[in-house]
Motif scaffolding. Structure first.
Motif, PDB file in Angstrom:
ATOM      1  N   LEU A  22       0.833  -1.201   0.000  1.00  0.00           N
ATOM      2  CA  LEU A  22       0.000   0.000   0.000  1.00  0.00           C
ATOM      3  C   LEU A  22       0.868   1.252   0.000  1.00  0.00           C
ATOM      4  O   LEU A  22       1.969   1.267   0.565  1.00  0.00           O
ATOM      5  CB  LEU A  22      -0.933  -0.003   1.209  1.00  0.00           C
ATOM      6  CG  LEU A  22      -2.115  -0.981   1.147  1.00  0.00           C
ATOM      7  CD1 LEU A  22      -2.833  -1.048   2.489  1.00  0.00           C
ATOM      8  CD2 LEU A  22      -3.088  -0.586   0.038  1.00  0.00           C
ATOM      9  N   SER A  26      -1.089   6.226   2.293  1.00  0.00           N
ATOM     10  CA  SER A  26      -2.295   5.597   2.824  1.00  0.00           C
ATOM     11  C   SER A  26      -2.140   5.313   4.313  1.00  0.00           C
ATOM     12  O   SER A  26      -1.141   4.730   4.752  1.00  0.00           O
ATOM     13  CB  SER A  26      -2.559   4.284   2.073  1.00  0.00           C
ATOM     14  OG  SER A  26      -3.748   3.672   2.502  1.00  0.00           O
ATOM     15  N   ALA A 383      -3.484  -4.167  -3.450  1.00  0.00           N
ATOM     16  CA  ALA A 383      -2.763  -2.934  -3.106  1.00  0.00           C
ATOM     17  C   ALA A 383      -2.680  -2.004  -4.309  1.00  0.00           C
ATOM     18  O   ALA A 383      -2.899  -0.784  -4.184  1.00  0.00           O
ATOM     19  CB  ALA A 383      -1.364  -3.275  -2.601  1.00  0.00           C
ATOM     20  N   ASN A 387      -4.327   1.644  -4.280  1.00  0.00           N
ATOM     21  CA  ASN A 387      -3.425   2.791  -4.404  1.00  0.00           C
ATOM     22  C   ASN A 387      -3.892   3.796  -5.458  1.00  0.00           C
ATOM     23  O   ASN A 387      -3.504   4.966  -5.434  1.00  0.00           O
ATOM     24  CB  ASN A 387      -2.010   2.321  -4.746  1.00  0.00           C
ATOM     25  CG  ASN A 387      -1.314   1.673  -3.565  1.00  0.00           C
ATOM     26  OD1 ASN A 387      -1.707   1.876  -2.426  1.00  0.00           O
ATOM     27  ND2 ASN A 387      -0.279   0.895  -3.844  1.00  0.00           N
TER      28      ASN A 387
END
Length: 530
Positions: A22, A26, A383, A387
């Motif tokens: 990630l 985040s 992820a 993202n």
């Protein structure tokens, strides 16, 4: 207010792979009911399947996966999984994961059941999961919040949008906490804790399936549960896994008289698909016969399998004797929470990856060592998806009341051991309508409509865990009753062969009811050589 871009429930390989990929922008919470090392991934012995050998290719890995899963997969997902496997191994190797090597310095490749070629990469002989998890745990960036010993007992669904916006959890002292997030990801493993014989960590008991079901998500293929053929069996109990890699080194299953158990039963004999081997051992034990794994032909066993050696020594089994007593136990759930190609469930904002998710790559029976691969692949894939949509956390939670008062008295549930023993006896390796109906009747004694809708804020962790186990057990039994055929890991003694009527259908369950859904058959092509 505690808010995040992403909350990950669970701490296994899929969860940690997701957290590590990630974006730094985040804000992430990883929350787990036990510790970050108490999961099935950490216990994994065999390794990771990847077509990296000179005589191998993703095409062959694809063929083996489809065959082991009885051609019940989403072919497109299988193709993408096997094609991405070599690159995932290369990335881990470059990041410093100490894969075992052969005498000339190349990655050592092992053989396991239903594989046509040596393609299992491993670490520390039979400690791949431990090495993999320590690597991923060490890679977690300091800005990620990791909370251990916190039991997630409810998903927060926004009334108007029906979007998942957070979780409720209880700490070790039973105190309630609320956390909000743009996205919630369930990565809590399978359902091994529903059965008395299991290779799973003691913390794994179907929480992810129960959480998603209670929130209204679709659950699929719950009848397909793989039982690993070889768990160490001592005094009527199973105490740990004996990796399939041992049979890959030419160990063989024998009965108490020393006769080869799998000879003439399958062309691959001891390396036949797991459901076939497990069924043969089950029949032997049901007839009162002991079954052993003969390891006398494996030179330097202690060096090749240090984890198994330590397990045997701990339980008083001498490796020098050349025989390890074994029995099958619940190992892996092929079904679970229905998801799309990135892990999105039928509820907006709620995702699932790893064993708790039904991605479509395993079909009716998982190919050995595809589980860690699945966690790596979908953890990274999700992820990348998340993202792309990082936004400033702004959510309307004014309509949410953090804690509700339940008017329902806490019920008297059975002991966990009783649930496990009944599941093993009536919904285990071999199933029949009569036995499943007995179990269905028993489970219905603990059925109450309010259990689905009422708040669990005032319940103890122990009672919530029992409720989750009972609800997940009902999903398994209902699906096992409906599928009137034997396919892969679902063995119905009263329907011993595949039924064409059922061959193309998934069993999908949700709070709205049960439906039969045609499985995806997307045409896919894969090159023979990578």
């Amino acid at each position: 207010m505690k808010t995040y871009n992403c909350i990950i429930v669970g701490s296994g390989i899929a969860a940690m792979q997701l957290a590590n990929h990630l974006s730094d922008q985040s804000r992430v919470l990883v929350i787990t009911k036990s510790t970050r090392r108490a999961n099935n991934s950490y216990r994994a012995q065999g390794g990771i399947a990847a077509a990296i050998g000179n005589e191998d290719a993703p095409f062959f890995h694809y063929e083996d996966t489809i065959k082991a899963g009885c051609d019940f997969q989403n072919e497109k997902e299988v193709r993408e999984l096997v094609e991405n496997a070599p690159a995932l191994i290369e990335q881990l190797k470059n990041a410093g994961l100490p894969f075992d090597k052969d005498k000339i310095g190349q990655l050592a490749l092992g053989m396991e059941g239903a594989h046509s070629r040596k393609r299992i990469v491993h670490c520390g002989g039979d400690a791949t999961g431990k090495h993999m998890m320590e690597h991923l745990i060490a890679s977690i960036r300091p800005t990620i919040d990791v909370m251990e010993n916190c039991f997630v007992y409810e998903l927060i669904i926004q009334p108007d949008s029906k979007k998942c916006i957070g979780i409720k959890a209880k700490d070790a002292d039973g105190n309630n906490e609320v956390y909000f997030s743009d996205n919630v990801v369930l990565a809590v493993g399978g359902i091994g804790g529903l059965f008395s014989f299991t290779s799973n960590d003691s913390s794994v008991a179907g929480d992810g399936v129960a959480l998603a079901y209670r929130a209204g998500a679709e659950i699929i293929d719950m009848e397909f549960i793989q039982f690993h053929p070889t768990l160490l069996y001592i005094n009527g109990k199973t105490t740990g896994l004996i990796s399939e890699a041992v049979r890959g080194e030419e160990a063989r299953l024998i009965d108490q008289s020393g006769m080869a158990l799998m000879k003439g039963k399958h062309s691959l004999e001891d390396l036949a698909p797991r459901h076939i081997v497990a069924k043969e051992i089950f029949h032997q034990r049901a007839a009162g016969n002991d079954v052993y794994l003969d390891i006398s032909m494996i030179a330097k066993f202690e060096e090749k399998f240090p984890t198994i050696t330590a397990l045997c020594n701990k339980n008083g089994i001498s490796i020098e004797s050349g025989k390890i007593p074994v029995a099958p136990g619940c190992h892996f759930l092929m079904g679970g929470i229905a998801v799309d190609s990135v892990g999105q469930t039928s509820i907006d904002g709620l995702y699932a990856i790893g064993e708790t998710a039904a991605t479509g790559v395993h079909g009716a029976n998982r190919l050995a060592s595809n589980s860690l691969l699945e966690g790596l692949y979908y953890g990274k894939k999700l992820a990348i998806h998340l993202n792309k949509q990082i936004v400033k956390i702004e959510m309307d939670v004014t309509s949410f009341h953090p804690m509700k008062t339940s008017s329902l008295n806490t019920p008297l549930f059975p002991h966990k051991k009783e649930i496990q023993e009944k599941m093993m006896a009536f919904a285990g390796i071999i199933r029949t309508r009569s036995e499943l109906e007995v179990l269905e009747t028993w489970l219905s004694e603990y059925d109450h409509p309010s259990f689905i809708v009422n708040s669990l804020d005032e319940w103890s962790i122990e009672n919530i865990q029992k409720l989750f186990m009972l609800q997940t057990a009902k999903l398994v039994v209902n699906a096992a009753l409906l599928r009137e055929e034997s396919r892969g890991a679902h063995n119905r003694e009263d329907f011993s062969v595949e039924n064409k009527r059922w061959g193309q259908l998934h069993i999908v369950q949700s709070k709205n009811g049960t439906e039969m859904r045609e499985r995806q058959r997307e045409h896919t092509e894969i090159e023979i050589y990578a």
